[in-house]
Design a protein around this motif. Structure first.
Motif, mmCIF file in Angstrom:
data_model
loop_
_atom_site.group_PDB
_atom_site.id
_atom_site.type_symbol
_atom_site.label_atom_id
_atom_site.label_comp_id
_atom_site.label_asym_id
_atom_site.label_seq_id
_atom_site.Cartn_x
_atom_site.Cartn_y
_atom_site.Cartn_z
ATOM 1 N N LYS A 125 0.881 -0.911 -0.083
ATOM 2 C CA LYS A 125 0.318 0.005 -0.020
ATOM 3 C C LYS A 125 0.992 1.432 -0.684
ATOM 4 O O LYS A 125 0.403 2.232 -0.526
ATOM 5 N N TRP A 126 2.039 1.161 0.693
ATOM 6 C CA TRP A 126 2.230 2.150 1.110
ATOM 7 C C TRP A 126 3.305 3.199 -0.162
ATOM 8 O O TRP A 126 3.771 4.069 -1.479
ATOM 9 N N LEU A 127 3.370 2.085 -1.114
ATOM 10 C CA LEU A 127 3.882 1.801 -2.929
ATOM 11 C C LEU A 127 3.163 1.855 -3.053
ATOM 12 O O LEU A 127 3.549 3.934 -4.246
ATOM 13 N N ILE A 128 2.719 2.260 -3.237
ATOM 14 C CA ILE A 128 1.731 2.140 -4.259
ATOM 15 C C ILE A 128 0.817 3.711 -4.133
ATOM 16 O O ILE A 128 0.526 4.156 -5.106
ATOM 17 N N ALA A 129 0.635 4.094 -2.298
ATOM 18 C CA ALA A 129 0.624 5.370 -2.586
ATOM 19 C C ALA A 129 1.965 6.460 -3.051
ATOM 20 O O ALA A 129 0.976 7.827 -3.542
ATOM 21 N N MET A 130 3.250 6.024 -2.621
ATOM 22 C CA MET A 130 3.435 7.335 -3.082
ATOM 23 C C MET A 130 3.888 7.297 -4.451
ATOM 24 O O MET A 130 3.497 8.154 -5.339
ATOM 25 N N ALA A 131 3.108 5.855 -5.376
ATOM 26 C CA ALA A 131 3.228 6.170 -6.819
ATOM 27 C C ALA A 131 2.605 7.446 -7.390
ATOM 28 O O ALA A 131 2.702 7.910 -8.550
ATOM 29 N N ASN A 132 1.003 6.983 -6.865
ATOM 30 C CA ASN A 132 -0.312 8.031 -7.120
ATOM 31 C C ASN A 132 0.072 9.388 -6.689
ATOM 32 O O ASN A 132 -0.255 10.325 -8.022
ATOM 33 N N MET A 133 1.201 9.499 -5.631
ATOM 34 C CA MET A 133 1.562 11.068 -5.713
ATOM 35 C C MET A 133 2.217 11.520 -6.673
ATOM 36 O O MET A 133 2.942 12.772 -7.126
ATOM 37 N N PHE A 134 3.801 11.099 -6.853
ATOM 38 C CA PHE A 134 4.435 10.889 -7.689
ATOM 39 C C PHE A 134 3.989 11.665 -8.808
ATOM 40 O O PHE A 134 3.832 12.040 -9.960
ATOM 41 N N VAL A 135 2.867 10.426 -9.455
ATOM 42 C CA VAL A 135 1.514 10.671 -10.409
ATOM 43 C C VAL A 135 0.967 11.886 -10.594
ATOM 44 O O VAL A 135 0.881 12.886 -11.404
ATOM 45 N N VAL A 136 0.615 12.255 -9.349
ATOM 46 C CA VAL A 136 0.254 14.588 -8.853
ATOM 47 C C VAL A 136 0.594 14.994 -9.315
ATOM 48 O O VAL A 136 1.065 16.114 -10.143
ATOM 49 N N VAL A 137 1.963 14.756 -9.309
ATOM 50 C CA VAL A 137 3.732 15.824 -8.635
ATOM 51 C C VAL A 137 3.282 15.763 -10.796
ATOM 52 O O VAL A 137 3.734 16.724 -11.203
ATOM 53 N N HIS A 138 3.532 14.999 -11.530
ATOM 54 C CA HIS A 138 4.474 14.940 -13.013
ATOM 55 C C HIS A 138 2.624 15.526 -13.608
ATOM 56 O O HIS A 138 3.274 16.389 -14.724
#
Length: 450
Positions: free
Chosen positions: A310-323
């Motif tokens: 979960k922590w990794l998927i949550a982080m990936a989604n925030m990376f998408v937001v920044v991008h």
């Protein structure tokens, strides 16, 4: 980046040639594309990465499920090669006329096709692409924020509609959209480029760690032959959407300094090569590994298929937001330039901060509203990818090259450009059909108030 708003005297409408030139220069120094020309070659690299890698990469495993292994791999590789070739053409044509720079896509179109026809051909397509991307990124940003919220707060939190997450995502752009030009958003673009490589790595790395799913199937998911064909067409649009940097390449190159001894195409091309290497490192592993692991059960956004850790998927989604925050700004800047140019040069508004404030806030609000109204990620990719991305990315540069350079019939250049044109036309005609069908199907099943 450091330009000041011209005074009233700069815009006094005199009759002398010198006054008109001075007024024109003052306007160009205010407009976002031509106001700053001190960018370095690495600006080109991360601006192009930010422009290209985005919502498109997340849909590539799903596109593979609709294309199948053989056609999917061939289309991915062909698209990478063709779009790199047409991007090289754009970079070369930026300064093909000695002493003149084509700072905007439509200026090159006007040189190739004539003053009026060039505008009619290029501007509608470029606007559809850039506005379409901003709308899709509104949806993507909202989806990723919602996915982040649902992942970190899955038990005791109240369900929040995606509409509100799109509005939260839009609120960032009501601030960032007032940065004046490309060089002023370099920091945002760099962060976005780093995030794109990061979440792409997470996407294929987490898929690989998850392993091949039980009872995975690689056949076409549609139950009918017609459904399979329409899905195939939609997937072509998804792939086209993933290669969209051409619509802003001339505007990015316009920010790089140029002299007869050191033209801008040298540093620009260096940046493009770096960007395309990053694109390959993002696209191919995500597309192939994602499809390998999930088969035709993969979602139209690969991160939705990944639930753990979960922590990794949550982080990936925030990376998408920044991008997609950075990508939105890259695609919005040429639209701001067109709107402000029309208002100042055609309608003779004074170029003030108030005018810029109203124009840019209106644009962000418009894309937010449309994104909330049509939150259909997969269908939007296929429709916009084929309808507008295919012309401006795959074959319009080739047509302009043939019109301007007029290579000898049946020469290598002649054949290469005509092959790209034929493939691009097929892409433009077929993929919007699949995308439109998918939008209709998603609209029927979407729960607006869930």
């Amino acid at each position: 980046m450091g330009t000041q708003t011209p005074s009233d005297n700069d815009y006094a409408r005199g009759n002398s040639f010198e006054e008109k030139l001075a007024r024109q220069k003052a306007i160009d120094d205010w407009l976002p594309i031509t106001s700053s020309r001190n960018a370095k070659w690495w600006y080109s690299a991360f601006h192009n990465v930010t422009a290209m890698v985005g919502a498109g990469v997340l849909s590539l495993p799903y596109a593979m499920s609709e294309l199948g292994w053989g056609p999917g791999v061939v289309i991915l590789i062909l698209s990478w090669i063709i779009t790199l070739y047409t991007l090289w053409q754009m970079v070369e044509m930026h300064e093909m006329v000695p002493g003149k720079r084509f700072d905007r896509y439509h200026e090159l179109g006007q040189y190739a096709f004539g003053e009026k026809l060039g505008l009619y051909i290029v501007v509608p397509q470029q606007l559809i692409v850039e506005v379409g991307v901003c709308i899709v990124y509104m949806v993507t940003g909202g989806q990723s924020l919602k996915k982040f919220h649902d992942t970190v707060c899955s038990k005791n939190c109240k369900e929040i509609k995606q509409t509100y997450f799109i509005m939260i995502f839009a609120s960032v752009h009501f601030v960032l959209s007032h940065l004046p030009n490309f060089n002023s958003i370099a920091g945002v673009s760099l962060a976005a480029a780093v995030m794109s490589l990061s979440y792409s790595t997470i996407a294929w790395g987490a898929s690989l760690a998850k392993g091949v799913q039980p009872d995975v199937q690689y056949g076409y998911k549609a139950k009918t032959a017609a459904g399979t064909v329409f899905d195939f067409f939609n997937a072509l649009g998804d792939v086209a959407f993933a290669y969209a940097g051409h619509n802003v390449v001339l505007e990015i190159q316009a920010t790089i300094p140029s002299t007869p001894e050191k033209p801008s195409k040298g540093p620009m091309w260096r940046g493009v090569i770096i960007a395309y290497i990053v694109v390959a490192l993002c696209y191919f592993p995500v597309a192939l590994i994602g499809y390998w692991m999930f088969g035709n059960a993969v979602q139209d956004n690969i991160l939705i298929s990944l639930e753990k850790p979960k922590w990794l998927i949550a982080m990936a989604n925030m990376f998408v937001v920044v991008h997609v925050i950075g990508s939105y700004q890259i695609y919005a800047m040429p639209v701001f330039d067109m709107m402000e140019t029309a208002l100042v040069k055609k309608l003779h508004f004074r170029p003030t901060r108030i005018l810029r404030f109203i124009v840019r806030n209106f644009y962000v609000a418009f894309t937010m509203f449309v994104g909330i109204t049509f939150p259909f990620f997969g269908g939007l990719l296929g429709f916009f990818g084929g309808f507008a991305f295919a012309p401006t990315t795959y074959f319009l540069p080739c047509i302009m090259w043939l019109a301007i350079y007029k290579p000898r019939k049946f020469s290598l250049s002649w054949w290469t450009n005509w092959i790209c044109i034929v493939l691009g036309v097929f892409l433009m005609v077929l993929s919007p059909i699949g995308g439109l069908r998918k939008i209709i199907l998603q609209a029927k099943t979407y729960q607006f108030y869930s």
